[in-house]
Design an enzyme around this catalytic site. Structure first.
Site, PDB file in Angstrom:
ATOM      1  N   HIS A 223     -11.193  12.448  -5.377  1.00  0.00           N
ATOM      2  CA  HIS A 223      -9.803  12.474  -4.903  1.00  0.00           C
ATOM      3  C   HIS A 223      -9.020  13.571  -5.598  1.00  0.00           C
ATOM      4  O   HIS A 223      -9.243  13.885  -6.760  1.00  0.00           O
ATOM      5  CB  HIS A 223      -9.121  11.121  -5.124  1.00  0.00           C
TER       6      HIS A 223
ATOM      7  N   HIS B 143      -5.250  14.668  -6.737  1.00  0.00           N
ATOM      8  CA  HIS B 143      -3.876  14.214  -6.961  1.00  0.00           C
ATOM      9  C   HIS B 143      -2.952  15.373  -6.564  1.00  0.00           C
ATOM     10  O   HIS B 143      -3.095  16.484  -7.085  1.00  0.00           O
ATOM     11  CB  HIS B 143      -3.616  13.920  -8.440  1.00  0.00           C
TER      12      HIS B 143
HETATM   13  P1  5GP Z   1      -8.207   8.945 -11.439  1.00  0.00           P
HETATM   14  O1  5GP Z   1      -7.746   8.318 -12.718  1.00  0.00           O
HETATM   15  O2  5GP Z   1      -9.575   8.439 -11.035  1.00  0.00           O
HETATM   16  O3  5GP Z   1      -8.117  10.432 -11.412  1.00  0.00           O
HETATM   17  O4  5GP Z   1      -7.180   8.490 -10.338  1.00  0.00           O
HETATM   18  C1  5GP Z   1      -7.241   7.258  -9.664  1.00  0.00           C
HETATM   19  C2  5GP Z   1      -5.870   6.999  -9.128  1.00  0.00           C
HETATM   20  O5  5GP Z   1      -5.962   5.950  -8.184  1.00  0.00           O
HETATM   21  C3  5GP Z   1      -4.868   6.545 -10.186  1.00  0.00           C
HETATM   22  O6  5GP Z   1      -3.805   7.479 -10.265  1.00  0.00           O
HETATM   23  C4  5GP Z   1      -4.416   5.169  -9.710  1.00  0.00           C
HETATM   24  O7  5GP Z   1      -3.052   4.946  -9.918  1.00  0.00           O
HETATM   25  C5  5GP Z   1      -4.777   5.205  -8.248  1.00  0.00           C
HETATM   26  N1  5GP Z   1      -5.066   3.886  -7.701  1.00  0.00           N
HETATM   27  C6  5GP Z   1      -5.904   2.948  -8.230  1.00  0.00           C
HETATM   28  N2  5GP Z   1      -5.942   1.866  -7.438  1.00  0.00           N
HETATM   29  C7  5GP Z   1      -5.111   2.123  -6.395  1.00  0.00           C
HETATM   30  C8  5GP Z   1      -4.728   1.362  -5.248  1.00  0.00           C
HETATM   31  O8  5GP Z   1      -5.159   0.234  -5.023  1.00  0.00           O
HETATM   32  N3  5GP Z   1      -3.856   1.957  -4.369  1.00  0.00           N
HETATM   33  C9  5GP Z   1      -3.363   3.211  -4.582  1.00  0.00           C
HETATM   34  N4  5GP Z   1      -2.515   3.701  -3.663  1.00  0.00           N
HETATM   35  N5  5GP Z   1      -3.698   3.951  -5.663  1.00  0.00           N
HETATM   36  C10 5GP Z   1      -4.562   3.412  -6.561  1.00  0.00           C
END
Ligand code: 5GP
Length: 183
Positions: A169, A171
């Site tokens: 993903h 951001h």
């Molecule tokens: P990472 O830390 O893997 O780069 O980012 C994962 C992102 O997914 C985090 O910013 C977190 O807030 C988001 N996230 C986790 N669970 C959910 C969810 O159930 N719904 C949404 N919209 N975002 C989520």
């Protein structure tokens, strides 16, 4: 009450979430001479250590099952099994608001088909097309959100970068002044 919140989400409440290693693409029209540079004490406050440890522990736990093939929370969002605020969608890509926004605009852009892309580190030549589509979708999101004048695209890849969801993903962050270096 806190016990009801998954540990993987609790770590997101750290205000220092962005103070971690990640792959960053900067898109900013600001003249460097006008950039704001925070004094060192503002970048790293003493109480950040515990939050950072929580974040790292959650990331390590997530990494342990990264290649199990198990569905992630994003599969449920793609399948509309859990609600999300969708900003953009096409045949290949879905973009929705992050549940724990780190900026006025914080949108996640994901491929609908994971196809081995649990993290950017797993990218192969065959993924070139979808990677380009994701990046272009990030630009469309920035346009829709009115932040084309300056936004940031972040990909956390692997536990050292504190990746917590193993479905690639991007951001897309904007709507406020970003600082550099990110930490
Ligand atoms: P990472 O830390 O893997 O780069 O980012 C994962 C992102 O997914 C985090 O910013 C977190 O807030 C988001 N996230 C986790 N669970 C959910 C969810 O159930 N719904 C949404 N919209 N975002 C989520």
């Amino acid at each position: 009450m806190a016990a009801l919140v998954p540990f993987s989400l609790l770590r997101n409440y750290s205000p220092f979430m962005l103070a971690r290693p990640f792959v960053v693409v900067k898109a900013c029209n600001l003249n460097f001479s006008k950039s704001v540079v925070l004094p060192l004490p503002c970048r790293r406050l003493p109480f950040s250590t515990r939050a950072a440890h929580d974040e790292q522990a959650a990331a390590k736990a997530a990494a342990a099952t990264a290649d199990s093939g198990a569905p992630t929370i994003f599969d449920k969002i793609i399948n509309k099994e859990i609600p999300s605020s969708i900003v953009y969608e096409d045949e290949k890509v879905l973009a929705f608001r992050d549940i724990n926004p780190q900026a006025p605009v914080h949108v996640l852009v994901i491929p609908k088909l994971r196809n081995g892309l649990t993290e950017l580190a797993k990218a192969e030549g065959r993924h070139g097309e979808i990677l380009g589509q994701l990046l272009y979708a990030a630009k469309i999101v920035a346009e829709k959100e009115g932040i084309l004048d300056g936004f940031r695209v972040v990909i956390n890849s692997g536990p050292t970068a504190c990746q917590s969801v193993y479905h690639l993903h991007l951001h897309v962050l904007g709507g406020r002044q970003m600082n550099w270096p990110p930490g």
